[in-house]
Design an enzyme around this catalytic site. Structure first.
Site, mmCIF file in Angstrom:
data_model
loop_
_atom_site.group_PDB
_atom_site.id
_atom_site.type_symbol
_atom_site.label_atom_id
_atom_site.label_comp_id
_atom_site.label_asym_id
_atom_site.label_seq_id
_atom_site.Cartn_x
_atom_site.Cartn_y
_atom_site.Cartn_z
ATOM 1 N N GLY A 8 -0.806 11.547 -12.198
ATOM 2 C CA GLY A 8 0.151 11.682 -13.275
ATOM 3 C C GLY A 8 -0.206 10.835 -14.480
ATOM 4 O O GLY A 8 -1.342 10.404 -14.648
ATOM 5 N N GLY A 29 -7.729 14.036 -21.231
ATOM 6 C CA GLY A 29 -8.799 14.128 -20.237
ATOM 7 C C GLY A 29 -8.397 14.973 -19.048
ATOM 8 O O GLY A 29 -9.155 15.837 -18.581
ATOM 9 N N HIS A 30 -7.188 14.739 -18.533
ATOM 10 C CA HIS A 30 -6.685 15.564 -17.427
ATOM 11 C C HIS A 30 -6.565 17.031 -17.850
ATOM 12 O O HIS A 30 -6.918 17.943 -17.090
ATOM 13 C CB HIS A 30 -5.307 15.076 -16.975
ATOM 14 C CG HIS A 30 -5.289 13.708 -16.376
ATOM 15 N ND1 HIS A 30 -4.693 12.640 -16.990
ATOM 16 C CD2 HIS A 30 -5.804 13.238 -15.207
ATOM 17 C CE1 HIS A 30 -4.820 11.571 -16.234
ATOM 18 N NE2 HIS A 30 -5.500 11.907 -15.154
ATOM 19 N N GLN A 35 -4.136 3.765 -1.941
ATOM 20 C CA GLN A 35 -5.373 3.406 -2.621
ATOM 21 C C GLN A 35 -5.206 2.206 -3.552
ATOM 22 O O GLN A 35 -6.128 1.838 -4.271
ATOM 23 C CB GLN A 35 -5.952 4.590 -3.390
ATOM 24 C CG GLN A 35 -5.175 5.030 -4.616
ATOM 25 C CD GLN A 35 -5.721 6.324 -5.195
ATOM 26 O OE1 GLN A 35 -5.595 7.399 -4.587
ATOM 27 N NE2 GLN A 35 -6.334 6.247 -6.368
ATOM 28 N N ASP A 43 -14.372 8.131 -13.416
ATOM 29 C CA ASP A 43 -14.318 7.528 -12.082
ATOM 30 C C ASP A 43 -15.564 7.957 -11.309
ATOM 31 O O ASP A 43 -15.485 8.686 -10.314
ATOM 32 C CB ASP A 43 -13.046 7.960 -11.365
ATOM 33 C CG ASP A 43 -11.798 7.436 -12.062
ATOM 34 O OD1 ASP A 43 -11.632 6.213 -12.143
ATOM 35 O OD2 ASP A 43 -11.008 8.267 -12.545
ATOM 36 N N GLN A 64 -15.738 7.269 -7.560
ATOM 37 C CA GLN A 64 -14.816 8.135 -6.830
ATOM 38 C C GLN A 64 -15.421 9.520 -6.619
ATOM 39 O O GLN A 64 -15.295 10.106 -5.530
ATOM 40 C CB GLN A 64 -13.502 8.257 -7.593
ATOM 41 C CG GLN A 64 -12.507 9.222 -6.973
ATOM 42 C CD GLN A 64 -11.188 9.229 -7.705
ATOM 43 O OE1 GLN A 64 -10.314 8.421 -7.431
ATOM 44 N NE2 GLN A 64 -11.026 10.138 -8.652
ATOM 45 N N MET A 121 -10.476 7.852 -22.156
ATOM 46 C CA MET A 121 -9.080 8.186 -21.910
ATOM 47 C C MET A 121 -8.707 7.810 -20.484
ATOM 48 O O MET A 121 -9.430 8.094 -19.538
ATOM 49 C CB MET A 121 -8.850 9.679 -22.145
ATOM 50 C CG MET A 121 -8.975 10.071 -23.594
ATOM 51 S SD MET A 121 -8.590 11.826 -23.864
ATOM 52 C CE MET A 121 -8.832 11.931 -25.640
ATOM 53 N N ARG A 141 -4.060 4.248 -17.729
ATOM 54 C CA ARG A 141 -3.776 2.816 -17.871
ATOM 55 C C ARG A 141 -3.729 2.381 -19.332
ATOM 56 O O ARG A 141 -3.183 1.312 -19.628
ATOM 57 C CB ARG A 141 -4.833 2.000 -17.114
ATOM 58 C CG ARG A 141 -4.798 2.207 -15.611
ATOM 59 C CD ARG A 141 -5.955 1.503 -14.923
ATOM 60 N NE ARG A 141 -5.996 1.825 -13.501
ATOM 61 C CZ ARG A 141 -5.384 1.126 -12.553
ATOM 62 N NH1 ARG A 141 -4.698 0.056 -12.895
ATOM 63 N NH2 ARG A 141 -5.477 1.481 -11.288
#
Length: 280
Positions: free
Chosen positions: A31, A36-37, A61, A150, A153, A184, A187
């Site tokens: 969320g 970027g999302h 996590q 990430d 990840q 982006m 945070r």
């Protein structure tokens, strides 16, 4: 746009779609969505019949309880952004829906979790592996989309998909940046005005380090220059800067083969932990 809060209703709807021959593109998120999302959703829409986005702040996590507590939760705004982007399905479960009991299973990603994020956030990738595998079982996508900001990840999830034979394709997507170069990130909204003005120095350091490596500097020399740069900006607390192989994320001494050298960084700024990387 369909919004579901339970695993059963999500699965029932998506099974019906897949039985009719439709392909699913999946974007897992926590969320606090940004452009970027949305770029991931747009890519999923281009390559699939139905785009699915999950919104779930995964407690397993976070190795820092305060970080979990402060993580922004903006579900209503997120859904507005997703609807405007043409997303077809949102899965927004509660922690209780995803974890009736805390999982006892432990993932071991080998060397991938001994460096960088794995080194400084013990247990983080175990939590990532568990929640992403659960989400894959719920959605059963044909393709899943992850941002390369990430980078570690993405490497961990690729390894998990390979080792556990998930029948899907992982699609890494480029990092989107603000006009001043800041990657982006959800945070970023936690940064003060003063910290936000300083934050682009992270990207500047990455490019400085890249230029030094391309000019023939060793990783030790380039790292020393980066540390010296941050001494001019004591507001930053550098956690790590690593020059690594893109595939293994193991440290390297010099530039690797084309598109196989990654410079990765994590730093605290005003109490907010920011990460970024460039690959060249």
């Amino acid at each position: 746009m369909q919004i579901f809060y339970t695993i059963s209703e999500t699965q029932n709807y998506l099974k019906t779609q897949q039985k009719s021959g439709k392909t699913l593109g999946f974007v897992p998120t926590m969320g606090a969505l940004h452009a970027g999302h949305i770029s991931l959703i747009e890519q999923a829409k281009k390559e699939n019949d139905i785009s699915v986005c999950s919104i779930f702040v995964n407690p397993t996590q976070f190795n820092n309880p305060e970080d979990l507590k402060k993580y922004p939760r903006t579900l209503e705004k997120d859904c507005e952004l997703l609807q405007a982007a043409g997303c077809e399905v949102v899965f927004a479960p509660s922690a209780e829906e995803m974890y009736h009991n805390l999982p006892k299973l432990k993932f071991d990603f080998g060397n991938l979790e001994t460096v960088m994020e794995g080194k400084f956030r013990p247990g983080h990738f175990n939590g990532v592996g568990i929640v992403v595998s659960k989400l894959f079982h719920v959605v059963k996508p044909d393709k899943a989309y992850f941002g390369l900001k990430d980078l570690q990840q993405v490497a961990v999830i690729r390894q998990m998909v390979y080792d556990l034979s998930f029948d899907l394709e992982i699609i890494p997507c480029p990092t989107l940046r603000e006009a001043d170069g800041l990657a982006m990130s959800s945070r970023n909204m936690r940064l003060s005005v003063e910290a936000r003005a300083l934050a682009p120095h992270i990207y500047k350091v990455l490019n400085l380090t890249k230029a030094q490596l391309q000019a023939g500097a060793s990783s030790v020399e380039a790292h020393a220059h980066a540390v010296a740069y941050f001494k001019n900006y004591p507001e930053f607390e550098l956690e790590y800067l690593e020059i690594a192989d893109f595939d293994t994320l193991m440290p390297i001494g010099q530039i690797n083969s084309p598109d196989k050298t990654a410079i990765c960084i994590a730093a605290f700024l005003g109490g907010v932990r920011l990460i970024d990387n460039i690959v060249f």
